[in-house]
Motif scaffolding. Sequence first.
Motif, short mmCIF file in Angstrom:
data_model
loop_
_atom_site.label_atom_id
_atom_site.label_comp_id
_atom_site.label_asym_id
_atom_site.label_seq_id
_atom_site.Cartn_x
_atom_site.Cartn_y
_atom_site.Cartn_z
N ILE A 52 0.83 -1.21 0.00
CA ILE A 52 0.00 0.00 0.00
C ILE A 52 0.87 1.25 0.00
O ILE A 52 0.61 2.22 -0.74
N THR A 53 1.90 1.25 0.82
CA THR A 53 2.80 2.40 0.88
C THR A 53 3.44 2.67 -0.48
O THR A 53 3.47 3.81 -0.97
N LYS A 54 3.95 1.62 -1.10
CA LYS A 54 4.58 1.77 -2.42
C LYS A 54 3.55 2.10 -3.49
O LYS A 54 3.84 2.85 -4.43
N GLY A 55 2.34 1.57 -3.33
CA GLY A 55 1.29 1.89 -4.28
C GLY A 55 0.91 3.36 -4.24
O GLY A 55 0.71 3.99 -5.28
N LEU A 56 0.80 3.91 -3.04
CA LEU A 56 0.49 5.34 -2.91
C LEU A 56 1.58 6.20 -3.56
O LEU A 56 1.28 7.21 -4.21
N LEU A 76 -5.66 -11.18 0.90
CA LEU A 76 -5.76 -10.03 1.79
C LEU A 76 -6.94 -10.26 2.73
O LEU A 76 -7.97 -10.83 2.32
N ASN A 77 -6.81 -9.83 3.97
CA ASN A 77 -7.93 -9.98 4.91
C ASN A 77 -8.80 -8.73 4.90
O ASN A 77 -8.51 -7.75 4.20
N ALA A 78 -9.86 -8.75 5.70
CA ALA A 78 -10.83 -7.65 5.70
C ALA A 78 -10.18 -6.32 6.07
O ALA A 78 -10.45 -5.28 5.45
N GLU A 79 -9.35 -6.34 7.09
CA GLU A 79 -8.70 -5.09 7.52
C GLU A 79 -7.82 -4.53 6.40
O GLU A 79 -7.81 -3.31 6.16
N GLN A 80 -7.08 -5.38 5.74
CA GLN A 80 -6.20 -4.93 4.66
C GLN A 80 -7.00 -4.41 3.46
O GLN A 80 -6.61 -3.41 2.83
N LEU A 81 -8.11 -5.06 3.15
CA LEU A 81 -8.96 -4.59 2.05
C LEU A 81 -9.58 -3.23 2.38
O LEU A 81 -9.69 -2.37 1.51
N ARG A 82 -9.97 -3.05 3.64
CA ARG A 82 -10.48 -1.72 4.04
C ARG A 82 -9.38 -0.67 3.90
O ARG A 82 -9.65 0.47 3.48
N ASP A 115 -9.66 2.72 1.69
CA ASP A 115 -9.45 4.06 2.23
C ASP A 115 -8.34 4.80 1.49
O ASP A 115 -8.46 6.00 1.20
N ALA A 116 -7.27 4.08 1.17
CA ALA A 116 -6.15 4.70 0.44
C ALA A 116 -6.60 5.15 -0.95
O ALA A 116 -6.21 6.22 -1.43
N ALA A 117 -7.43 4.32 -1.61
CA ALA A 117 -7.92 4.68 -2.94
C ALA A 117 -8.81 5.90 -2.89
O ALA A 117 -8.71 6.81 -3.73
N VAL A 170 -8.54 7.61 -6.60
CA VAL A 170 -8.35 6.65 -7.70
C VAL A 170 -9.29 5.46 -7.53
O VAL A 170 -9.89 5.27 -6.47
N ALA A 171 -9.38 4.65 -8.56
CA ALA A 171 -10.25 3.48 -8.55
C ALA A 171 -9.51 2.24 -8.07
O ALA A 171 -8.30 2.29 -7.77
N ILE A 172 -10.26 1.13 -8.01
CA ILE A 172 -9.71 -0.16 -7.57
C ILE A 172 -9.98 -1.21 -8.64
O ILE A 172 -11.07 -1.28 -9.21
N ASN A 173 -8.98 -2.04 -8.88
CA ASN A 173 -9.08 -3.17 -9.82
C ASN A 173 -8.75 -4.43 -9.03
O ASN A 173 -7.65 -4.56 -8.50
N VAL A 174 -9.70 -5.37 -8.93
CA VAL A 174 -9.52 -6.51 -8.03
C VAL A 174 -10.06 -7.79 -8.66
O VAL A 174 -11.05 -7.78 -9.37
N HIS A 175 -9.38 -8.93 -8.39
CA HIS A 175 -9.93 -10.23 -8.75
C HIS A 175 -11.12 -10.51 -7.84
O HIS A 175 -11.00 -10.39 -6.61
N MET A 176 -12.24 -10.93 -8.43
CA MET A 176 -13.45 -11.05 -7.62
C MET A 176 -14.29 -12.25 -8.05
O MET A 176 -14.60 -12.40 -9.23
N SER A 177 -14.64 -13.10 -7.08
CA SER A 177 -15.51 -14.25 -7.32
C SER A 177 -15.04 -15.04 -8.54
O SER A 177 -15.82 -15.44 -9.39
#
Length: 354
Positions: A207-211, A236-242, A246-248, A253-260
């Motif tokens: 997250i730090t490097k992503g920002l 990633l767990n729930a806390e990390q996803l939150r 928040d960072a996004a 910016v938007a989020i791109n995620v693998h989902m279901s």
Amino acid sequence: MKFKKITRGAFVPLIIFSCLFLQACTSTAQTTESAQDSLRQQIDLIIEGDYVVSMEKDGTVYRDAAVAVDKGLIIAIGPASEISSAYQSLSTLKGDNNIVMPGLINGHSHAAMTLLRGVAEDMALLDWLNKYIFPAEVKFVDAEFVRIGTELACWEMIRGGTTTFVDMYYYADITAEVVESCGMRAIISATVIDQRSPDSENAADSITKGLAFIERWKDKNPRITPVFGPHSNYTLNAEQLRAVRDAAIDAGVAINVHMSESPYEVQHSKESYGTTSIEFYDSIDFFDAPTVGAHVVWPTEAEIAILAERKVGVIHNPTSNMKTAAGIAPVTAMLKAGIHVGLGTDGAASNNDL
């Protein structure tokens, strides 16, 4: 009929007269041409084609047509004769035996994985990832790997008519540099994953490097859009996803995620969070940030309604889904619900081509 004999003395004035007459005609023609040119708008580029697919609402396809481009924007489409009459361009691309159409968009990719093509075949997604891909990435992937792999991917996509792609991989700055140099457009995700990866130690480091990546590239080049790319809810767990959400939001910016994507992901979500994958994301308000979900193979009817209500985009990756035995996505149901669904290839390692 007898021709009048012309003496040498008489021939000289005739030559002078002829030259003056031709000069006058040439001057008149040049003046006329200059006048016509002055009436034509000066632009950068005209692209001609036997056919031009306009993408207008009525589905118009022009025959023997052209596209006028100036300062990077399309300013006119129409018959080639009309375009050439109205515009004078610095450059013209001839389109004999060609179709002119908008570039294709690859909605989900891992560009640098062209160098991992064929590493592991004929196995389910989790075995493919955990036994082969993740270990190979830790061992072999570095900045130079990403540069070469992304250059190859860009060449391959351009050759197939793709001009824009959405990427999620490591060393996002390197991917951005390659895109900047090759002329394509890209939405580039800073990968967030809670394990040692080629460019980070864990989720917090990601997250730090992503920002930092987003800060460097946001508004730097109009062809490059930096976003966050949390890998999945099983890395990633729930806390990390939150934290990613928040960072996004803070970065705008938007989020791109693998989902279901797979039955494993759905089962993991049930065991870890007591609910299915997309319902879990919704329960933690993950979709408060603009989100695009890659794959979405196993949504329930209730989850499809959630995606529609929360305006989550979906990228369907049919070849990859088949290769990794992920399943068949309910594309028709999602479209019927009003969800925007795009197409992607995934990485070349789980597709074999782009």
